[in-house]
Structure formats: structure tokens, C-alpha cells
Scaffold this motif. Structure first.
Motif, PDB file in Angstrom:
ATOM      1  N   GLU A 124       1.213  74.643  30.968  1.00 38.75           N
ATOM      2  CA  GLU A 124       0.678  73.300  31.159  1.00 38.75           C
ATOM      3  C   GLU A 124       1.786  72.367  31.625  1.00 38.75           C
ATOM      4  OE1 GLU A 124      -1.284  69.946  28.362  1.00 38.75           O
ATOM      5  OE2 GLU A 124      -1.961  71.990  28.039  1.00 38.75           O
ATOM      6  N   GLY A 125       1.543  71.721  32.746  1.00 41.13           N
ATOM      7  CA  GLY A 125       2.533  70.795  33.283  1.00 41.13           C
ATOM      8  C   GLY A 125       3.697  71.484  33.948  1.00 41.13           C
ATOM      9  N   ALA A 126       3.643  72.789  34.117  1.00 43.00           N
ATOM     10  CA  ALA A 126       4.783  73.527  34.658  1.00 43.00           C
ATOM     11  C   ALA A 126       4.891  73.398  36.161  1.00 43.00           C
ATOM     12  CB  ALA A 126       4.681  75.002  34.284  1.00 43.00           C
ATOM     13  N   SER A 127       3.791  73.176  36.810  1.00 42.28           N
ATOM     14  CA  SER A 127       3.819  73.136  38.265  1.00 42.28           C
ATOM     15  C   SER A 127       3.362  71.779  38.758  1.00 42.28           C
ATOM     16  CB  SER A 127       2.899  74.232  38.825  1.00 42.28           C
ATOM     17  OG  SER A 127       2.868  74.138  40.227  1.00 42.28           O
ATOM     18  N   ALA A 128       4.110  71.240  39.694  1.00 40.57           N
ATOM     19  CA  ALA A 128       3.727  69.969  40.282  1.00 40.57           C
ATOM     20  C   ALA A 128       2.649  70.170  41.341  1.00 40.57           C
ATOM     21  CB  ALA A 128       4.953  69.295  40.898  1.00 40.57           C
ATOM     22  N   GLU A 129       2.440  71.416  41.740  1.00 37.05           N
ATOM     23  CA  GLU A 129       1.461  71.712  42.780  1.00 37.05           C
ATOM     24  C   GLU A 129       0.116  72.079  42.149  1.00 37.05           C
ATOM     25  OE1 GLU A 129       2.897  74.787  45.345  1.00 37.05           O
ATOM     26  OE2 GLU A 129       4.905  73.943  45.363  1.00 37.05           O
ATOM     27  N   CYS A 174      14.607  72.878  26.471  1.00 36.92           N
ATOM     28  CA  CYS A 174      14.181  73.554  25.226  1.00 36.92           C
ATOM     29  C   CYS A 174      12.663  73.699  25.186  1.00 36.92           C
ATOM     30  CB  CYS A 174      14.667  72.783  23.999  1.00 36.92           C
ATOM     31  SG  CYS A 174      16.426  72.943  23.687  1.00 36.92           S
ATOM     32  N   TYR A 175      11.979  72.619  25.499  1.00 40.25           N
ATOM     33  CA  TYR A 175      10.510  72.654  25.510  1.00 40.25           C
ATOM     34  C   TYR A 175      10.005  73.671  26.534  1.00 40.25           C
ATOM     35  CZ  TYR A 175       5.827  71.317  26.940  1.00 40.25           C
ATOM     36  OH  TYR A 175       4.514  71.355  27.306  1.00 40.25           O
ATOM     37  N   ARG A 176      10.568  73.630  27.724  1.00 45.78           N
ATOM     38  CA  ARG A 176      10.111  74.513  28.798  1.00 45.78           C
ATOM     39  C   ARG A 176      10.411  75.978  28.477  1.00 45.78           C
ATOM     40  NH1 ARG A 176       9.699  71.418  33.667  1.00 45.78           N
ATOM     41  NH2 ARG A 176       8.899  73.291  34.636  1.00 45.78           N
ATOM     42  N   LEU A 177      11.584  76.244  27.915  1.00 39.87           N
ATOM     43  CA  LEU A 177      11.947  77.613  27.556  1.00 39.87           C
ATOM     44  C   LEU A 177      11.035  78.137  26.445  1.00 39.87           C
ATOM     45  CD1 LEU A 177      13.949  79.930  28.101  1.00 39.87           C
ATOM     46  CD2 LEU A 177      15.412  78.954  26.319  1.00 39.87           C
ATOM     47  N   ALA A 178      10.781  77.294  25.441  1.00 39.87           N
ATOM     48  CA  ALA A 178       9.898  77.708  24.340  1.00 39.87           C
ATOM     49  C   ALA A 178       8.479  77.968  24.842  1.00 39.87           C
ATOM     50  CB  ALA A 178       9.890  76.637  23.248  1.00 39.87           C
ATOM     51  N   SER A 179       7.986  77.128  25.740  1.00 42.61           N
ATOM     52  CA  SER A 179       6.646  77.321  26.299  1.00 42.61           C
ATOM     53  C   SER A 179       6.573  78.617  27.102  1.00 42.61           C
ATOM     54  CB  SER A 179       6.268  76.145  27.207  1.00 42.61           C
ATOM     55  OG  SER A 179       6.174  74.976  26.457  1.00 42.61           O
ATOM     56  N   LEU A 220      14.382  76.118  36.324  1.00 44.54           N
ATOM     57  CA  LEU A 220      13.071  76.033  35.681  1.00 44.54           C
ATOM     58  C   LEU A 220      11.990  76.670  36.553  1.00 44.54           C
ATOM     59  CD1 LEU A 220      13.370  72.446  34.229  1.00 44.54           C
ATOM     60  CD2 LEU A 220      13.165  74.563  32.907  1.00 44.54           C
ATOM     61  N   GLN A 221      12.133  76.559  37.859  1.00 43.50           N
ATOM     62  CA  GLN A 221      11.156  77.145  38.781  1.00 43.50           C
ATOM     63  C   GLN A 221      11.133  78.669  38.663  1.00 43.50           C
ATOM     64  OE1 GLN A 221       8.895  75.307  40.514  1.00 43.50           O
ATOM     65  NE2 GLN A 221       7.958  77.302  40.876  1.00 43.50           N
ATOM     66  N   VAL A 222      12.262  79.268  38.318  1.00 41.34           N
ATOM     67  CA  VAL A 222      12.310  80.723  38.110  1.00 41.34           C
ATOM     68  C   VAL A 222      11.303  81.114  37.030  1.00 41.34           C
ATOM     69  CG1 VAL A 222      13.744  82.610  37.199  1.00 41.34           C
ATOM     70  CG2 VAL A 222      14.691  81.031  38.901  1.00 41.34           C
ATOM     71  N   PHE A 223      11.296  80.393  35.919  1.00 43.36           N
ATOM     72  CA  PHE A 223      10.359  80.695  34.840  1.00 43.36           C
ATOM     73  C   PHE A 223       8.918  80.437  35.287  1.00 43.36           C
ATOM     74  CE2 PHE A 223      14.281  79.817  32.341  1.00 43.36           C
ATOM     75  CZ  PHE A 223      14.427  81.082  31.808  1.00 43.36           C
TER      76      PHE A 223
END
Length: 156
Positions: free
Chosen positions: A36-41, A95-100, A21-24
């Protein structure tokens, strides 16, 4: 398959998925896009993202497209030969992360490829072929995930 012979590999896969997921997320960051919400930093206050796919250097755009193409092809190939991994992928809201990611990155990358002026049209054609291939493999991976996680349980 190897997961049948060594069930502990499922936990290895589970631990590896945040890296996938970090690659994306890294691609989004390099393109100046944020999920949105993709990075914890948190983003640093002085860090202003001015780079977009449309204005980044050609070599960087090309590297991102090649990296995305390799990533999507590998992801699809893995899920295609081992659809049982889909349950583990779904634990990470894949699925959610890939679609986003798809919604944010693909239109921007396609637009940047179309609008850029190339000395050699074959370079443009190659980039377009690779972004199209990436898009296709993301959709195919998504279909495998939906089929395995949502549809197969209903049919069984």
C-alpha cells in the motif's frame, strides 16, 4: 570514511534511496504483491496480476530470491560499516517500507520454496538458505536502523 571527506555524498545517498526502495517494490510487483502506497504509478485497469511466487516459473522464483539475497546483504553491509547513513534512510521512511516489504514478501517466498517440487533437493536447500539469509540480513539492517535512529539518541 568517504562521507567525512566528501559531505556532499550525503545528498547523493538521499537521491539514491528512492531507487533502493524501488528494488523492493519491483520484487513485490514481480511476485504479484502490492505494498500500500508503494508505487506512485496507478495500476492499469487491464493489467491483472495472476503471477504469485507459488505459480511463477522456477527460474523467475530463483532470480527473485538471488536478487533479494544480494540486495539485503549489500544493504546490511553498507549500514554495518556506515551506521551514520541511518538518518538519511529514515528520511525516506525506510524502516516502515522494509517492514512492510518483509511482511508481504517473505512469507509468500518461503511458502513457494517449501511447496515447490524439485528434481534435485540441493536446489531447494540452496533457495531456502538464501531466503533465510535474506530474512536475517533484513532483520539485522532493521536493528541497525532502529539502534541508530531511536536508541542511540536516547543514550546520548
Amino acid at each position: 570514511n568517504i562521507f567525512t571527506q566528501q559531505p556532499s555524498y550525503y545528498s547523493d545517498l538521499d537521491e539514491t534511496l528512492p531507487t533502493v526502495l524501488q528494488v523492493f517494490n519491483n520484487i513485490l510487483h514481480k511476485c504479484g504483491l502490492q505494498c500500500e502506497g508503494a508505487s506512485a504509478e496507478p495500476q492499469k485497469l487491464e493489467e491483472k496480476v495472476n503471477v504469485t511466487p507459488g505459480n511463477m516459473p522456477f527460474k523467475e522464483l530463483k532470480d527473485i530470491v538471488l536478487y533479494l539475497c544480494d540486495t539485503c546483504t549489500t544493504l546490511w553491509a553498507f549500514l554495518d560499516v556506515f551506521p551514520s547513513a541511518c538518518q538519511t534512510f529514515q528520511k525516506h521512511e525506510f524502516c516502515y517500507r522494509l517492514a512492510s516489504f518483509y511482511e508481504l514478501a517473505i512469507p509468500e517466498l518461503e511458502s513457494a520454496i517449501k511447496k515447490r517440487h524439485y528434481e534435485d533437493n540441493s536446489v531447494c536447500a540452496d533457495l531456502w538458505r538464501r531466503i533465510s539469509h535474506s530474512r536475517k540480513k533484513m532483520i539485522e539492517a532493521f536493528h541497525i536502523l532502529i539502534n541508530q535512529v531511536c536508541l542511540q539518541p536516547i543514550l546520548e
